[in-house]
Design an enzyme around this catalytic site. Structure first.
Site, PDB file in Angstrom:
ATOM      1  N   TYR A 129      -4.092   1.814  15.775  1.00 42.69           N
ATOM      2  CA  TYR A 129      -2.798   1.744  16.692  1.00 42.69           C
ATOM      3  C   TYR A 129      -3.184   1.572  18.190  1.00 42.69           C
ATOM      4  O   TYR A 129      -2.391   0.830  18.937  1.00 42.69           O
ATOM      5  CB  TYR A 129      -1.951   2.898  16.546  1.00 42.69           C
ATOM      6  CG  TYR A 129      -1.345   3.086  15.049  1.00 42.69           C
ATOM      7  CD1 TYR A 129      -0.106   2.632  14.764  1.00 42.69           C
ATOM      8  CD2 TYR A 129      -2.100   3.686  14.156  1.00 42.69           C
ATOM      9  CE1 TYR A 129       0.291   2.685  13.573  1.00 42.69           C
ATOM     10  CE2 TYR A 129      -1.478   3.663  12.881  1.00 42.69           C
ATOM     11  CZ  TYR A 129      -0.563   3.119  12.427  1.00 42.69           C
ATOM     12  OH  TYR A 129      -0.021   3.232  11.330  1.00 42.69           O
TER      13      TYR A 129
ATOM     14  N   GLU B 102      -7.012   8.445   6.419  1.00 48.97           N
ATOM     15  CA  GLU B 102      -7.407   9.103   7.577  1.00 48.97           C
ATOM     16  C   GLU B 102      -7.775  10.635   7.473  1.00 48.97           C
ATOM     17  O   GLU B 102      -7.061  11.427   7.846  1.00 48.97           O
ATOM     18  CB  GLU B 102      -5.892   9.063   8.293  1.00 48.97           C
ATOM     19  CG  GLU B 102      -5.824   7.603   8.625  1.00 48.97           C
ATOM     20  CD  GLU B 102      -4.790   7.459   9.925  1.00 48.97           C
ATOM     21  OE1 GLU B 102      -4.365   8.589  10.349  1.00 48.97           O
ATOM     22  OE2 GLU B 102      -4.272   6.545  10.253  1.00 48.97           O
TER      23      GLU B 102
ATOM     24  N   GLU C 222      -3.513  -0.208   8.221  1.00 42.81           N
ATOM     25  CA  GLU C 222      -2.253   0.089   8.955  1.00 42.81           C
ATOM     26  C   GLU C 222      -2.515  -0.357  10.362  1.00 42.81           C
ATOM     27  O   GLU C 222      -3.511  -0.224  11.034  1.00 42.81           O
ATOM     28  CB  GLU C 222      -2.168   1.811   9.031  1.00 42.81           C
ATOM     29  CG  GLU C 222      -1.701   2.236   7.895  1.00 42.81           C
ATOM     30  CD  GLU C 222      -1.542   3.912   7.930  1.00 42.81           C
ATOM     31  OE1 GLU C 222      -1.306   4.135   9.205  1.00 42.81           O
ATOM     32  OE2 GLU C 222      -1.820   4.726   7.130  1.00 42.81           O
TER      33      GLU C 222
ATOM     34  N   ARG D 299       0.933  -1.217  -0.048  1.00 41.80           N
ATOM     35  CA  ARG D 299       0.079  -0.168  -0.052  1.00 41.80           C
ATOM     36  C   ARG D 299       0.895   1.232   0.028  1.00 41.80           C
ATOM     37  O   ARG D 299       1.800   1.477   0.800  1.00 41.80           O
ATOM     38  CB  ARG D 299      -0.791  -0.277   1.226  1.00 41.80           C
ATOM     39  CG  ARG D 299      -1.789   1.359   1.465  1.00 41.80           C
ATOM     40  CD  ARG D 299      -2.647   1.064   2.802  1.00 41.80           C
ATOM     41  NE  ARG D 299      -3.531   2.327   3.198  1.00 41.80           N
ATOM     42  CZ  ARG D 299      -3.262   3.164   3.876  1.00 41.80           C
ATOM     43  NH1 ARG D 299      -2.337   2.976   4.771  1.00 41.80           N
ATOM     44  NH2 ARG D 299      -3.954   4.245   3.997  1.00 41.80           N
TER      45      ARG D 299
ATOM     46  N   ASN E 236      -7.442   1.711  10.127  1.00 43.94           N
ATOM     47  CA  ASN E 236      -6.280   1.954  10.756  1.00 43.94           C
ATOM     48  C   ASN E 236      -6.024   2.065  12.059  1.00 43.94           C
ATOM     49  O   ASN E 236      -7.104   2.536  12.709  1.00 43.94           O
ATOM     50  CB  ASN E 236      -5.494   3.286  10.114  1.00 43.94           C
ATOM     51  CG  ASN E 236      -5.180   3.532   8.550  1.00 43.94           C
ATOM     52  OD1 ASN E 236      -5.418   2.261   7.888  1.00 43.94           O
ATOM     53  ND2 ASN E 236      -4.918   4.435   8.162  1.00 43.94           N
TER      54      ASN E 236
ATOM     55  N   HIS F 253      -2.634  10.976   0.803  1.00 49.56           N
ATOM     56  CA  HIS F 253      -2.254  10.750   2.361  1.00 49.56           C
ATOM     57  C   HIS F 253      -1.610  12.038   2.798  1.00 49.56           C
ATOM     58  O   HIS F 253      -0.537  12.420   2.878  1.00 49.56           O
ATOM     59  CB  HIS F 253      -1.123   9.651   2.307  1.00 49.56           C
ATOM     60  CG  HIS F 253      -0.934   8.998   3.641  1.00 49.56           C
ATOM     61  ND1 HIS F 253      -1.107   7.714   3.940  1.00 49.56           N
ATOM     62  CD2 HIS F 253      -0.629   9.655   4.875  1.00 49.56           C
ATOM     63  CE1 HIS F 253      -0.558   7.414   4.974  1.00 49.56           C
ATOM     64  NE2 HIS F 253      -0.597   8.579   5.785  1.00 49.56           N
TER      65      HIS F 253
HETATM   66  C1  GBH Z   1      -1.110   7.091  10.703  1.00 52.59           C
HETATM   67  O1  GBH Z   1      -1.705   7.989  11.492  1.00 52.59           O
HETATM   68  C2  GBH Z   1      -0.822   7.676   9.488  1.00 52.59           C
HETATM   69  O2  GBH Z   1      -1.583   7.200   8.409  1.00 52.59           O
HETATM   70  C3  GBH Z   1       0.593   7.456   9.033  1.00 52.59           C
HETATM   71  O3  GBH Z   1       0.988   8.306   8.281  1.00 52.59           O
HETATM   72  C4  GBH Z   1       1.531   7.442  10.215  1.00 52.59           C
HETATM   73  O4  GBH Z   1       3.173   7.368  10.043  1.00 52.59           O
HETATM   74  C5  GBH Z   1       1.332   6.316  11.306  1.00 52.59           C
HETATM   75  O5  GBH Z   1      -0.161   6.425  11.593  1.00 52.59           O
HETATM   76  C6  GBH Z   1       2.182   6.389  12.553  1.00 52.59           C
HETATM   77  O6  GBH Z   1       1.690   7.446  13.453  1.00 52.59           O
HETATM   78  O7  GBH Z   1      -4.056  12.752  20.612  1.00 52.59           O
HETATM   79  O8  GBH Z   1      -6.077  13.310  19.758  1.00 52.59           O
HETATM   80  O9  GBH Z   1      -4.559  14.391  18.658  1.00 52.59           O
HETATM   81  C7  GBH Z   1      -1.786   7.600  12.934  1.00 52.59           C
HETATM   82  C8  GBH Z   1      -2.823   8.612  13.395  1.00 52.59           C
HETATM   83  C9  GBH Z   1      -1.898   9.362  15.623  1.00 52.59           C
HETATM   84  C10 GBH Z   1      -4.148   9.603  14.780  1.00 52.59           C
HETATM   85  C11 GBH Z   1      -2.483   9.808  16.877  1.00 52.59           C
HETATM   86  C12 GBH Z   1      -4.778   9.929  16.164  1.00 52.59           C
HETATM   87  C13 GBH Z   1      -4.018  11.059  18.191  1.00 52.59           C
HETATM   88  C14 GBH Z   1      -4.936  11.919  18.339  1.00 52.59           C
HETATM   89  N1  GBH Z   1      -3.118   8.838  14.644  1.00 52.59           N
HETATM   90  N2  GBH Z   1      -3.543  10.505  16.976  1.00 52.59           N
HETATM   91  S1  GBH Z   1      -5.009  13.226  19.659  1.00 52.59           S
END
Ligand code: GBH
Length: 478
Positions: A303, A172, A378, A83, A301, A127
Site C-alpha cells: 500500500y 499478512e 493486494e 481472491r 501486499n 485472513h
Molecule cells: C491489508 O492490510 C489487509 O490484508 C486487508 O484486509 C485490509 O482491508 C487492507 O490491507 C486495507 O487496510 O503503522 O506500524 O502499525 C494492510 C495492513 C496496514 C499493515 C497499515 C501495516 C501500518 C503499520 N497494513 N499497517 S503500523
C-alpha cells in the site's frame, strides 16, 4: 509483422491474473448462521472501544447471501481471478474436530459460481479470524494453534481440492502477530511483545505445517503460497543511525517471515535485537525446516512504504499517530525507531501514494528469489466516495492510484521481475477492521443502508484494462 516494445503500450503478459480481493470477516456477515461460531474478530468488534463507532461484521456487506450477485459484478469488472478467504469458524466452529458441511457448502457454491463465470478462485485459508475457542486456549502464542491450523487446512483441501488450484495459507501474518498481540489494535487486542514474537513463530510453523497438509491432500499441480505485507523500508536520512533503524524494521517486519519461509532460518539479527525480551526457546529443532516448505508463488501486499529514523537517547518519541508510533509498539526490539509519513498525496487512510515503492519491492524480491513467481495479492486505496444525484460514484483518485501502481508493476516486469498477477483491494467497500465502515476501499460502492452495490467509475476503467491486458489511462470512465 510489427513488433512493438513492451513499454510503448504497456501490455501485460497474456496469462496475467487480473483480480480483486476480499476477506471473509470483512464481507460475509451471517455471523451466527449455519453453525458458525465467533472468531476473535467477532469478540473484538463487540468489545466497546475497539472498533470505530462500535461497527462489527455481523452483517458486513451480506456477501454470504449475495455471493451470486457479487460474482456477476466480478464479471462486469472483467476479472479472470478472485481472491477470497475462508472463515475458519464457519467450517470448523471449535477449531477442532470435523468440518461443518453447511459451512463448506457455502464455499463450494461460491467456487462453482466463479468457475462457471471463467474466474479463477484464489483461496486464502486465514485472513485474521481465529476461532475464539482457540484464542481462549492461548491463541497463536501457543504451539497447538499451529497444529490446529494444519488440520483445518487439510479439511478445506479435502472439500475443495478438486476445484481450487491456487491456495494461500496466511494473509499478512505480520498483522496477526504484531497488531494482534503487540500493539493490540487488531484482534485479539493483546499488548505483549513476547506473545507477539511467539505468535510470529507459531504462524511460521503453522504455515509450514499447512503447506505439508495441503500437498498431501491436493492433486499435483496445486499452487501454494503465502501473502505477506512486506515493508518497503526507507531510512529518513542517509545517516548511519537511520540506516540502522531501517535494518531493524526490515528484520522484524520482513526477515521474520522471509527468513524461515524462504531462506532456511531466522536472521541472526532478529535474535540479537530481541534478546532482552526472549531467548526464543519456543523454537524447536526442525521448526524452521517445516516453515521452509517449497512454495509455488509468493503473494505481495503493498500500500505504502515505511519511512523510519532513529530516535537518539534523550530525544522525545513522536506522539501515537496510528502510523507505527503506537503507545504499545508493534515492533518488538525497535523501541528507538520513529515512523514518518512522506509529504505529498495521501489516501483517506493517511498513507502516502508511492508507486515506486511497489516497483522497488517487486524487483528486489524477484532478484532475491529467482524462479519464484510473484503476485501482487493486494494493492488499492481508500478514498471518500461522493455519490452523485443519479446514484453514480465517480472516484478518479482511486483510478489514478491503481493506474500508477500498475505502471510500477509493468516497469518491474520490464526490469525482469516475475510478476504474474495483480489483485485489487478490494472488490467491494467493506469492514475495514479497526476503522469499521468508515474507510472505503472498494471498486464497487456499497450503500450501508440498503446494501445496494454500484460499480464506481474506477471499476469501469479497471474492467477495460483487465479485458484488454493493456494499461490505458483512466479516461472519461475513470
Ligand atoms: C491489508 O492490510 C489487509 O490484508 C486487508 O484486509 C485490509 O482491508 C487492507 O490491507 C486495507 O487496510 O503503522 O506500524 O502499525 C494492510 C495492513 C496496514 C499493515 C497499515 C501495516 C501500518 C503499520 N497494513 N499497517 S503500523
Amino acid at each position: 509483422s510489427e513488433t512493438r516494445p513492451l513499454t510503448a503500450v504497456r501490455r501485460f503478459p497474456p496469462d496475467f491474473l487480473w483480480g480483486a480481493a476480499t476477506a471473509a470477516y470483512q464481507i460475509e456477515g451471517a455471523a451466527a448462521e449455519d453453525g458458525r461460531t465467533p472468531s476473535i474478530w467477532d469478540t473484538f468488534s463487540h468489545t466497546p472501544g475497539k472498533v470505530f463507532q462500535g461497527h462489527n461484521g455481523d452483517v458486513a456487506v451480506d456477501h454470504y447471501h449475495r455471493f451470486r450477485e457479487d460474482v456477476r459484478l466480478m464479471g462486469e469488472l472483467g476479472l479472470n481471478a478472485y481472491r477470497f478467504s475462508v472463515s475458519w469458524s464457519r467450517v470448523q466452529p471449535t477449531g477442532r474436530g470435523p468440518a461443518v458441511q453447511k459451512g463448506l457448502d457455502f464455499y463450494r457454491r461460491l467456487v462453482d459460481e466463479l468457475l462457471a463465470a471463467g474466474i479463477e478462485p484464489a483461496l486464502t485459508l486465514y485472513h485474521w479470524d481465529l476461532p475464539q475457542e482457540l484464542e481462549d486456549a492461548g491463541g497463536w502464542p501457543e504451539r497447538a494453534t499451529a497444529e490446529r491450523f494444519a488440520a483445518y487446512a487439510g479439511l478445506v483441501a479435502d472439500a475443495l481440492g478438486d476445484r481450487v488450484t491456487r491456495w494461500t495459507t496466511l494473509n499478512e501474518p505480520w498483522c496477526s502477530a504484531f497488531l494482534g498481540y503487540g500493539s493490540g489494535v487488531h484482534a485479539p487486542g493483546r499488548t505483549d511483545p513476547v506473545a507477539a514474537l511467539r505468535a510470529a513463530h507459531h504462524l511460521n510453523l503453522g504455515h509450514g505445517l499447512a503447506v505439508r497438509a495441503l500437498r498431501a491432500a491436493l492433486p499435483a499441480g496445486a499452487k501454494l503460497a503465502v501473502s505477506l505485507n512486506l515493508h518497503e523500508v526507507r531510512p529518513l536520512t542517509a545517516s548511519a543511525a537511520d540506516r540502522e533503524a531501517a535494518r531493524r524494521i526490515d528484520t522484524v517486519g520482513n526477515g521474520v517471515w522471509l527468513g524461515p519461509m524462504l531462506e532456511g532460518g531466522y536472521p541472526e539479527e532478529l535474535f540479537a535485537d530481541t534478546a532482552h525480551l526472549t531467548d526464543w526457546a519456543f523454537v524447536r529443532d526442525g521448526d524452521t525446516e517445516t516453515a521452509g516448505q517449497p512454495l509455488d508463488w509468493l503473494g505481495v501486499n503493498y500500500y505504502t512504504p515505511t519511512v523510519v529514523s532513529r530516535v537518539a537517547e534523550g530525544e522525545e518519541k513522536p506522539q501515537d499517530d496510528g502510523h507505527g508510533n503506537s503507545a504499545h509498539s508493534p515492533w518488538p526490539g525497535a523501541d528507538d525507531v520513529a515512523f514518518h509519513q512522506a509529504d505529498g498525496a495521501r489516501t483517506a487512510m493517511g498513507w502516502p501514494v508511492d508507486p515506486a515503492g511497489l516497483h522497488d519491492l517487486l524487483t528486489r524480491l524477484s532478484a532475491r528469489y529467482p524462479g519464484l513467481p510473484l503476485v501482487v495479492s493486494e494493492n488499492g486505496a481508500a478514498y471518500e466516495d461522493v455519490v452523485g444525484p443519479d446514484g453514480s460514484v465517480h472516484d478518479p483518485e482511486r483510478a489514478a492510484y491503481v493506474h500508477a501502481h500498475l505502471e510500477a508493476v509493468h516497469r518491474a516486469v520490464a526490469d525482469g521481475a516475475a510478476v504474474t498477477g495483480y489483485f485489487l483491494w478490494s472488490l467491494l467497500d467493506n469492514f475495514e477492521w479497526a476503522y469499521g465502515y468508515a474507510k472505503r476501499f472498494g471498486a464497487v460502492h456499497v450503500d450501508y443502508g440498503t446494501l445496494a452495490r454500484t460499480p464506481k467509475s474506477s471499476a469501469r476503467w479497471y474492467a477495460r484494462v483487465a479485458r484488454s491486458g493493456e494499461l490505458c489511462a483512466p479516461g472519461a470512465e475513470g
